[in-house]
Design a protein around this motif. Structure first.
Motif, short mmCIF file in Angstrom:
data_model
loop_
_atom_site.label_atom_id
_atom_site.label_comp_id
_atom_site.label_asym_id
_atom_site.label_seq_id
_atom_site.Cartn_x
_atom_site.Cartn_y
_atom_site.Cartn_z
N GLU A 1 0.86 -1.20 0.00
CA GLU A 1 0.00 0.00 0.00
C GLU A 1 0.89 1.24 0.00
O GLU A 1 1.84 1.33 0.77
CB GLU A 1 -0.89 0.03 1.24
CG GLU A 1 -1.84 -1.16 1.34
CD GLU A 1 -2.52 -1.22 2.69
OE1 GLU A 1 -3.74 -1.38 2.72
OE2 GLU A 1 -1.81 -1.11 3.72
N GLN A 2 0.54 2.20 -0.85
CA GLN A 2 1.33 3.42 -0.96
C GLN A 2 0.40 4.63 -0.92
O GLN A 2 -0.65 4.63 -1.56
CB GLN A 2 2.14 3.41 -2.26
CG GLN A 2 3.18 2.30 -2.28
CD GLN A 2 3.57 1.84 -3.65
OE1 GLN A 2 2.95 2.24 -4.64
NE2 GLN A 2 4.57 1.00 -3.74
N VAL A 3 0.80 5.63 -0.15
CA VAL A 3 0.01 6.85 0.00
C VAL A 3 0.86 8.01 -0.48
O VAL A 3 2.00 8.20 -0.02
CB VAL A 3 -0.41 7.06 1.46
CG1 VAL A 3 -1.24 8.34 1.59
CG2 VAL A 3 -1.20 5.87 1.97
N LEU A 4 0.32 8.80 -1.40
CA LEU A 4 1.08 9.87 -2.03
C LEU A 4 0.84 11.19 -1.29
O LEU A 4 -0.15 11.89 -1.54
CB LEU A 4 0.67 10.00 -3.50
CG LEU A 4 0.83 8.71 -4.32
CD1 LEU A 4 0.42 8.94 -5.75
CD2 LEU A 4 2.26 8.18 -4.24
N GLY A 5 1.73 11.49 -0.35
CA GLY A 5 1.64 12.72 0.42
C GLY A 5 0.79 12.58 1.66
O GLY A 5 -0.11 11.74 1.71
N ARG A 6 1.09 13.40 2.66
CA ARG A 6 0.24 13.47 3.84
C ARG A 6 -0.98 14.34 3.50
O ARG A 6 -1.12 14.81 2.38
CB ARG A 6 1.05 14.06 5.00
CG ARG A 6 2.18 13.13 5.45
CD ARG A 6 3.16 13.79 6.40
NE ARG A 6 3.94 14.84 5.76
CZ ARG A 6 5.03 15.38 6.28
NH1 ARG A 6 5.47 14.96 7.46
NH2 ARG A 6 5.68 16.32 5.64
N ALA A 7 -1.85 14.54 4.47
CA ALA A 7 -3.10 15.27 4.21
C ALA A 7 -2.80 16.65 3.62
O ALA A 7 -2.07 17.45 4.21
CB ALA A 7 -3.89 15.41 5.49
N GLY A 8 -3.35 16.92 2.45
CA GLY A 8 -3.19 18.22 1.81
C GLY A 8 -1.82 18.50 1.26
O GLY A 8 -1.50 19.65 0.95
N GLU A 9 -1.00 17.47 1.10
CA GLU A 9 0.39 17.65 0.69
C GLU A 9 0.65 16.95 -0.65
O GLU A 9 0.14 15.87 -0.89
CB GLU A 9 1.31 17.06 1.76
CG GLU A 9 2.80 17.10 1.42
CD GLU A 9 3.62 16.36 2.46
OE1 GLU A 9 4.42 17.02 3.15
OE2 GLU A 9 3.47 15.13 2.59
N GLU A 10 1.45 17.58 -1.49
CA GLU A 10 1.88 16.92 -2.72
C GLU A 10 2.87 15.81 -2.38
O GLU A 10 3.59 15.89 -1.39
CB GLU A 10 2.52 17.93 -3.66
CG GLU A 10 1.55 18.93 -4.24
CD GLU A 10 0.48 18.25 -5.09
OE1 GLU A 10 0.84 17.42 -5.93
OE2 GLU A 10 -0.71 18.55 -4.87
N PRO A 11 2.91 14.75 -3.18
CA PRO A 11 3.81 13.65 -2.86
C PRO A 11 5.25 13.93 -3.29
O PRO A 11 5.52 14.87 -4.04
CB PRO A 11 3.24 12.50 -3.69
CG PRO A 11 2.67 13.18 -4.90
CD PRO A 11 2.10 14.48 -4.38
N GLY A 12 6.14 13.07 -2.81
CA GLY A 12 7.48 13.04 -3.36
C GLY A 12 7.51 12.13 -4.57
O GLY A 12 6.48 11.70 -5.08
N ARG A 13 8.72 11.84 -5.03
CA ARG A 13 8.88 10.91 -6.16
C ARG A 13 8.97 9.49 -5.59
O ARG A 13 9.81 9.21 -4.73
CB ARG A 13 10.15 11.25 -6.93
CG ARG A 13 10.56 10.22 -7.99
CD ARG A 13 9.61 10.20 -9.17
NE ARG A 13 10.01 9.19 -10.16
CZ ARG A 13 10.86 9.40 -11.16
NH1 ARG A 13 11.43 10.59 -11.29
NH2 ARG A 13 11.14 8.44 -12.01
N LEU A 14 8.11 8.61 -6.05
CA LEU A 14 8.07 7.23 -5.57
C LEU A 14 8.04 6.28 -6.75
O LEU A 14 7.16 6.37 -7.61
CB LEU A 14 6.84 7.00 -4.70
CG LEU A 14 6.59 5.56 -4.22
CD1 LEU A 14 7.74 5.09 -3.33
CD2 LEU A 14 5.27 5.46 -3.47
N THR A 15 9.01 5.37 -6.79
CA THR A 15 9.04 4.33 -7.80
C THR A 15 9.07 2.98 -7.09
O THR A 15 9.84 2.79 -6.15
CB THR A 15 10.28 4.45 -8.70
OG1 THR A 15 10.32 5.75 -9.29
CG2 THR A 15 10.27 3.41 -9.80
N SER A 16 8.20 2.08 -7.50
CA SER A 16 8.09 0.78 -6.83
C SER A 16 8.03 -0.33 -7.88
O SER A 16 7.23 -0.27 -8.80
CB SER A 16 6.83 0.74 -5.96
OG SER A 16 6.68 -0.54 -5.36
#
Length: 251
Positions: free
Chosen positions: A140-155
């Protein structure tokens, strides 16, 4: 300049010969601490406990688990893993290496991975299964905390059964990822994504039927004794609910 933290955790599970599972190797270092928790029957349960923040930029964490014939191991985590930006420049890495022998069973059920703004993380999960091995693998992956843009994630997840590819896929999200990752054909604005892979010898004799599981999840039989559930959701709570229901559906 710091090059980041290097840490490895290793688990070996074996049949103890008395109807249970022993853990002759349970070793963590640095930010990766391992704790055996109470279980019932022949199952051993291990909790991965983060002893410090991370992974940060430049860190390289590795978790290895080996399950021998007749052993049953469940691995979870005490809290979500949070990918954070760090003082060291460069990508952080998180490697998972799992090996399950014939007659062994592994249930890999960690908490979510959260990609924080400014972070850059590459996750590589490689699973090697012998014929007759059983696996439940949740990611499971969540992109950013509440109201936040995500970082770069590669899986990337690579699964081999008897040395042959069963599943090999990669997803990249966040700033710098290939275009379209947040478009209608991929995440469609959702910020939580996950998958559930179930490998059982019975699926080779009676394959599961493909079907939708709600509006944003699908169950797909693979070319082998396995099914894959993929899902997206607005948040981590609803994603977990979908994957739990999917696991119940496949037994």
């Amino acid at each position: 300049m710091s090059t980041g933290v290097r840490a490895t955790a290793r688990i070996v599970a074996r049949d103890d010969g008395r109807g249970g599972t022993s853990l002759p190797v349970l070793a963590g270092e640095g930010p990766l601490a391992l704790r055996r928790t109470r279980a019932s029957g022949d199952e051993a349960r291990v909790m991965l406990v983060g002893a410090m923040s991370g992974p940060l930029g430049g860190d390289h964490f590795t978790v290895e688990a080996e399950v021998a014939s007749g052993a049953l191991l469940q691995v979870g985590s005490a809290a979500a893993t949070i990918a954070l930006p760090g003082q060291a420049k460069g990508e952080a890495r998180y490697d998972v290496r799992l090996d399950v022998a014939a007659g062994g069973e592994l249930r890999w059920l960690p908490e979510q991975l959260i990609s924080v703004r400014g972070s850059e993380l590459y996750v590589s999960s490689r699973v090697d299964l012998a014929p007759g091995a059983r696996l439940v693998f949740r990611e499971e992956q969540v992109l950013g905390r509440a109201g936040e843009e995500p970082g770069r994630l590669t899986s990337r997840l690579t699964v081999r059964l008897d040395g042959r590819p069963l599943l090999d896929q990669e997803v990249a999200c966040g700033p710098g990822a290939p275009g379209g990752w947040d478009g209608p054909a991929v995440l469609a604005g959702h910020r939580a994504l996950g998958q559930l892979l179930v490998v059982r010898p019975e699926f080779g004799r009676a394959p599961a039927q493909p079907r939708m599981l709600g509006e944003y999840a699908a169950l797909t039989p693979l070319a082998g004794p396995a099914v894959l559930v993929t899902a997206v959701a607005p948040d981590a709570l609803r994603l977990r609910r979908v994957l739990d229901e999917a696991l119940h559906t496949v037994g």
